[in-house]
Write a protein that holds these residues in place. Structure first.
Motif, PDB file in Angstrom:
ATOM      1  N   GLY A 145       1.497  -3.201  12.140  1.00  0.00           N
ATOM      2  CA  GLY A 145       2.858  -3.926  12.369  1.00  0.00           C
ATOM      3  C   GLY A 145       3.118  -4.398  11.021  1.00  0.00           C
ATOM      4  O   GLY A 145       3.486  -5.579  10.598  1.00  0.00           O
ATOM      5  N   ILE A 146       3.483  -3.436  10.131  1.00  0.00           N
ATOM      6  CA  ILE A 146       4.242  -3.772   8.944  1.00  0.00           C
ATOM      7  C   ILE A 146       5.355  -2.915   8.597  1.00  0.00           C
ATOM      8  O   ILE A 146       5.540  -1.790   9.023  1.00  0.00           O
ATOM      9  CB  ILE A 146       3.061  -3.285   7.635  1.00  0.00           C
ATOM     10  N   PRO A 147       6.301  -3.409   7.722  1.00  0.00           N
ATOM     11  CA  PRO A 147       7.348  -2.567   7.335  1.00  0.00           C
ATOM     12  C   PRO A 147       7.006  -1.288   6.627  1.00  0.00           C
ATOM     13  O   PRO A 147       6.070  -1.278   5.856  1.00  0.00           O
ATOM     14  CB  PRO A 147       8.093  -3.582   6.412  1.00  0.00           C
ATOM     15  N   ILE A 148       7.796  -0.106   6.824  1.00  0.00           N
ATOM     16  CA  ILE A 148       7.476   1.044   6.179  1.00  0.00           C
ATOM     17  C   ILE A 148       8.721   1.693   5.324  1.00  0.00           C
ATOM     18  O   ILE A 148      10.031   1.531   5.641  1.00  0.00           O
ATOM     19  CB  ILE A 148       7.168   2.197   7.224  1.00  0.00           C
ATOM     20  N   ILE A 149       8.490   2.042   4.052  1.00  0.00           N
ATOM     21  CA  ILE A 149       9.325   2.710   3.155  1.00  0.00           C
ATOM     22  C   ILE A 149       8.970   4.083   3.005  1.00  0.00           C
ATOM     23  O   ILE A 149       8.001   4.297   2.684  1.00  0.00           O
ATOM     24  CB  ILE A 149       9.555   1.856   1.898  1.00  0.00           C
ATOM     25  N   THR A 150       9.836   4.955   2.969  1.00  0.00           N
ATOM     26  CA  THR A 150       9.845   6.497   2.672  1.00  0.00           C
ATOM     27  C   THR A 150      10.942   6.916   1.688  1.00  0.00           C
ATOM     28  O   THR A 150      11.944   6.265   1.389  1.00  0.00           O
ATOM     29  CB  THR A 150       9.795   7.158   4.054  1.00  0.00           C
ATOM     30  N   GLY A 151      10.896   8.206   1.353  1.00  0.00           N
ATOM     31  CA  GLY A 151      11.814   8.965   0.905  1.00  0.00           C
ATOM     32  C   GLY A 151      12.932   9.344   1.538  1.00  0.00           C
ATOM     33  O   GLY A 151      12.749   9.059   2.931  1.00  0.00           O
ATOM     34  N   PRO A 152      13.901  10.087   1.366  1.00  0.00           N
ATOM     35  CA  PRO A 152      14.993   9.962   2.041  1.00  0.00           C
ATOM     36  C   PRO A 152      14.945  11.447   3.029  1.00  0.00           C
ATOM     37  O   PRO A 152      15.513  11.739   4.240  1.00  0.00           O
ATOM     38  CB  PRO A 152      16.251  10.861   1.034  1.00  0.00           C
ATOM     39  N   ASN A 153      13.935  12.287   2.782  1.00  0.00           N
ATOM     40  CA  ASN A 153      13.729  13.882   3.754  1.00  0.00           C
ATOM     41  C   ASN A 153      12.991  13.569   4.802  1.00  0.00           C
ATOM     42  O   ASN A 153      11.763  13.808   4.818  1.00  0.00           O
ATOM     43  CB  ASN A 153      13.185  14.804   2.589  1.00  0.00           C
ATOM     44  N   LEU A 154      13.810  13.021   5.993  1.00  0.00           N
ATOM     45  CA  LEU A 154      13.042  12.645   7.284  1.00  0.00           C
ATOM     46  C   LEU A 154      13.392  13.743   8.413  1.00  0.00           C
ATOM     47  O   LEU A 154      12.958  13.738   9.509  1.00  0.00           O
ATOM     48  CB  LEU A 154      13.395  11.587   7.714  1.00  0.00           C
ATOM     49  N   VAL A 178       0.950  -1.307   0.013  1.00  0.00           N
ATOM     50  CA  VAL A 178       0.031  -0.049   0.131  1.00  0.00           C
ATOM     51  C   VAL A 178       0.972   1.221   0.005  1.00  0.00           C
ATOM     52  O   VAL A 178       1.757   1.328   0.869  1.00  0.00           O
ATOM     53  CB  VAL A 178      -1.072   0.246   1.078  1.00  0.00           C
ATOM     54  N   ALA A 179       0.647   2.003  -1.165  1.00  0.00           N
ATOM     55  CA  ALA A 179       1.500   3.294  -1.185  1.00  0.00           C
ATOM     56  C   ALA A 179       0.557   4.335  -0.654  1.00  0.00           C
ATOM     57  O   ALA A 179      -0.542   4.812  -1.381  1.00  0.00           O
ATOM     58  CB  ALA A 179       2.004   3.582  -2.378  1.00  0.00           C
ATOM     59  N   GLY A 180       0.611   5.012   0.305  1.00  0.00           N
ATOM     60  CA  GLY A 180      -0.179   6.127   0.884  1.00  0.00           C
ATOM     61  C   GLY A 180       0.223   7.540   0.784  1.00  0.00           C
ATOM     62  O   GLY A 180       1.635   7.823   0.847  1.00  0.00           O
ATOM     63  N   SER A 181      -0.820   8.594   0.550  1.00  0.00           N
ATOM     64  CA  SER A 181      -0.316   9.942   0.492  1.00  0.00           C
ATOM     65  C   SER A 181       0.746  10.112  -0.553  1.00  0.00           C
ATOM     66  O   SER A 181       1.766  10.812  -0.187  1.00  0.00           O
ATOM     67  CB  SER A 181      -0.014  10.659   1.737  1.00  0.00           C
ATOM     68  N   THR A 182       0.700   9.711  -1.488  1.00  0.00           N
ATOM     69  CA  THR A 182       1.973   9.945  -2.674  1.00  0.00           C
ATOM     70  C   THR A 182       1.592  11.306  -3.320  1.00  0.00           C
ATOM     71  O   THR A 182       0.648  11.575  -3.663  1.00  0.00           O
ATOM     72  CB  THR A 182       1.894   8.634  -3.858  1.00  0.00           C
ATOM     73  N   VAL A 193       5.210   5.180   2.564  1.00  0.00           N
ATOM     74  CA  VAL A 193       4.482   6.546   2.634  1.00  0.00           C
ATOM     75  C   VAL A 193       5.081   7.516   1.934  1.00  0.00           C
ATOM     76  O   VAL A 193       6.183   7.871   1.834  1.00  0.00           O
ATOM     77  CB  VAL A 193       4.590   6.713   4.329  1.00  0.00           C
ATOM     78  N   GLY A 194       4.204   8.264   1.361  1.00  0.00           N
ATOM     79  CA  GLY A 194       4.750   9.463   0.473  1.00  0.00           C
ATOM     80  C   GLY A 194       5.114  10.788   1.383  1.00  0.00           C
ATOM     81  O   GLY A 194       4.888  10.978   2.401  1.00  0.00           O
ATOM     82  N   GLY A 195       5.729  11.721   0.315  1.00  0.00           N
ATOM     83  CA  GLY A 195       6.116  13.248   0.966  1.00  0.00           C
ATOM     84  C   GLY A 195       7.594  13.279   1.062  1.00  0.00           C
ATOM     85  O   GLY A 195       7.696  14.681   1.281  1.00  0.00           O
ATOM     86  N   ASN A 250       1.958  10.582   7.517  1.00  0.00           N
ATOM     87  CA  ASN A 250       1.669   9.760   8.673  1.00  0.00           C
ATOM     88  C   ASN A 250       2.320   8.364   8.590  1.00  0.00           C
ATOM     89  O   ASN A 250       1.519   7.727   7.695  1.00  0.00           O
ATOM     90  CB  ASN A 250       0.236  10.058   9.128  1.00  0.00           C
ATOM     91  N   ILE A 251       3.239   8.226   9.268  1.00  0.00           N
ATOM     92  CA  ILE A 251       3.966   6.787   9.238  1.00  0.00           C
ATOM     93  C   ILE A 251       3.448   5.997  10.321  1.00  0.00           C
ATOM     94  O   ILE A 251       3.586   4.862  10.391  1.00  0.00           O
ATOM     95  CB  ILE A 251       5.499   6.936   9.217  1.00  0.00           C
ATOM     96  N   LEU A 252       2.720   6.738  11.263  1.00  0.00           N
ATOM     97  CA  LEU A 252       2.414   5.926  12.234  1.00  0.00           C
ATOM     98  C   LEU A 252       1.020   5.204  11.930  1.00  0.00           C
ATOM     99  O   LEU A 252       0.649   4.106  12.681  1.00  0.00           O
ATOM    100  CB  LEU A 252       1.860   6.794  13.484  1.00  0.00           C
ATOM    101  N   GLU A 253       0.171   5.434  11.134  1.00  0.00           N
ATOM    102  CA  GLU A 253      -0.813   4.959  10.680  1.00  0.00           C
ATOM    103  C   GLU A 253      -0.610   3.361  10.275  1.00  0.00           C
ATOM    104  O   GLU A 253      -1.208   2.302  10.595  1.00  0.00           O
ATOM    105  CB  GLU A 253      -1.837   5.506   9.762  1.00  0.00           C
ATOM    106  N   PRO A 254       0.237   3.196   9.149  1.00  0.00           N
ATOM    107  CA  PRO A 254       0.581   1.946   8.914  1.00  0.00           C
ATOM    108  C   PRO A 254       1.455   1.001   9.975  1.00  0.00           C
ATOM    109  O   PRO A 254       1.456  -0.074  10.299  1.00  0.00           O
ATOM    110  CB  PRO A 254       1.513   2.043   7.621  1.00  0.00           C
ATOM    111  N   ALA A 255       2.401   1.902  10.729  1.00  0.00           N
ATOM    112  CA  ALA A 255       3.146   1.333  11.839  1.00  0.00           C
ATOM    113  C   ALA A 255       2.441   0.618  12.819  1.00  0.00           C
ATOM    114  O   ALA A 255       2.666  -0.535  13.329  1.00  0.00           O
ATOM    115  CB  ALA A 255       3.901   2.330  12.370  1.00  0.00           C
ATOM    116  N   THR A 256       1.102   0.984  13.350  1.00  0.00           N
ATOM    117  CA  THR A 256       0.447   0.442  14.092  1.00  0.00           C
ATOM    118  C   THR A 256      -0.092  -0.969  13.787  1.00  0.00           C
ATOM    119  O   THR A 256      -0.483  -1.688  14.557  1.00  0.00           O
ATOM    120  CB  THR A 256      -1.018   1.435  14.807  1.00  0.00           C
TER     121      THR A 256
END
Length: 393
Positions: free
Chosen positions: A311-320, A207-211, A292-294, A303-309
């Protein structure tokens, strides 16, 4: 911008018609949708503590107001008027709140100074402070005076507490972020979506969210090269029909829009694009991997917390850098950030092929949420001890 301007034209007329002199009001203010989500757990508790009070919610941004203007948690939802001295006085004349709760980092000098002048009880929740804010850069009381309006600061981290201490504010507690309570509660909700189950049909699901466009450029490369049995759901941040159609044309895999799903055999498609709002949190519950986009561009990580709850791995871009929860989750290896399409393809393939690695990474995300819940309980205890007498009076 049109919504920003036009929406504010109705603020005072709404207040005149909906808030009466005899009403007892508790006012929540938040910048946008993300801050609203932070405020939800506390709003729910406040409604329990003060059932006779009206709940007013104000937004600065259209992206919050337009989505939550009919929120069942509030008696009235409005745009905050522009922060002039005249507007601040008129606004508080109409609202006459007994308690005001600001969420995260909205600091409007005229409104805060007027709250302070009227001695209206004011609290900040899930506060976040940085060294580059004028409160800490400018040795000038004018910049710091608005902070005197707050009876108490509930902040997300020790750094924020120390920054406030450094300029003489000691009425501070590190409570953490109420968003953890908000997303943890999602596990108790009904997250069932039959059309998603039909689409996935037992396959692994990304699932790719908020892209944004930059995220979709990365994802497109993976989709074009993908030879693995995996279903992909994409929920763009904004519903731009032309952009969505262009994306569909650029990929070879069969894709379908949410708006066109009726009457179709959804299991025949590899890609589903969610061209509506309000479903993403539930959709994350079906993910095996989340993107998770953005954070590829400069729009800001969502929001990375929504998928984290879930219990799934999360991937994002580099600007954190401006998102401490993402930085922390990356440090414990529950989140992976990628700098290129090549890196994205590599981490996707590793997570898809290696189930042990995938489950281990997901468990780290879940534990991260579980270890950070509790902010709402601390804030609620303070409100009970200090303001419950409002209801009794």
């Amino acid at each position: 911008m049109k919504l920003f301007v036009e929406g504010r034209k109705n603020t005072f007329s709404l207040l005149r018609s909906q808030i009466h002199k005899e009403d007892r009001v508790i006012w929540f203010h938040m910048a946008s949708l993300g801050e609203y989500e932070q405020g939800v757990p506390v709003m729910k508790r406040v409604k329990e503590l003060f059932p006779k009070h009206k709940i007013l919610v104000s937004f600065y941004s259209p992206s919050g107001y337009e989505i939550k203007k009919n929120s069942p948690l509030a008696d009235l939802v409005i745009y905050l008027p522009l922060d002039t001295a005249k507007n601040a006085k008129l606004f508080l004349d109409y609202v006459h709140p007994e308690l005001t709760i600001f969420v995260k980092y909205e600091f409007w000098p005229n409104i805060l100074n007027e709250l302070n002048r009227r001695n209206i009880q004011t609290v900040l929740i899930s506060g976040g402070f940085r060294e580059d804010q004028l409160f800490f850069k400018m040795n000038n009381n004018w910049f710091r005076k608005p902070l005197e309006a707050f009876d108490y600061f509930f902040v997300q981290n020790e750094k924020s507490k120390l920054l406030l201490n450094s300029i003489g504010f000691y009425n501070v507690k590190v409570s953490g972020d109420t968003r953890f309570d908000r997303v943890a509660n999602q596990l108790q909700q009904n997250n069932k979506l039959e059309f998603i189950e039909e689409f996935i049909d037992g396959e692994l699901c990304i699932v790719a969210g908020s892209t944004w466009t930059e995220d979709e450029s990365f994802l497109k490369e993976f989709i074009v090269q993908n030879k693995l049995n995996v279903k992909i759901i994409i929920a763009p941040h904004s519903i731009d029909r032309d952009r969505i159609r262009s994306f569909q044309k650029a990929i070879s895999s069969p894709s379908i829009l949410y708006s066109e799903k009726d009457g179709k055999q959804l299991s025949d498609y590899d890609i589903m694009i969610i061209d509506t709002i309000g479903l993403l949190t539930k959709i994350y519950s079906y993910a095996d991997i989340a993107y998770v986009g953005g954070a590829v561009g400069t729009t800001g990580l969502h929001n990375i917390l929504e998928p984290a709850t879930f219990g799934i791995p999360i991937i994002t871009g580099p600007n954190l850098d401006k998102f401490p929860e993402a930085v922390k989750l990356k440090a414990v290896k529950g989140l992976y950030s990628v700098n290129s399409k090549f890196e994205l393809i590599n981490i996707f393939e590793k997570l898809i092929r290696d189930s042990e690695f995938r489950h281990k990474t997901g468990n780290i995300s879940k534990q991260y949420i579980e270890h950070n819940v509790g902010a709402t309980k601390l804030i609620s205890a303070y409100l009970e001890n200090n303001y419950v007498k409002m209801e009794e009076n």
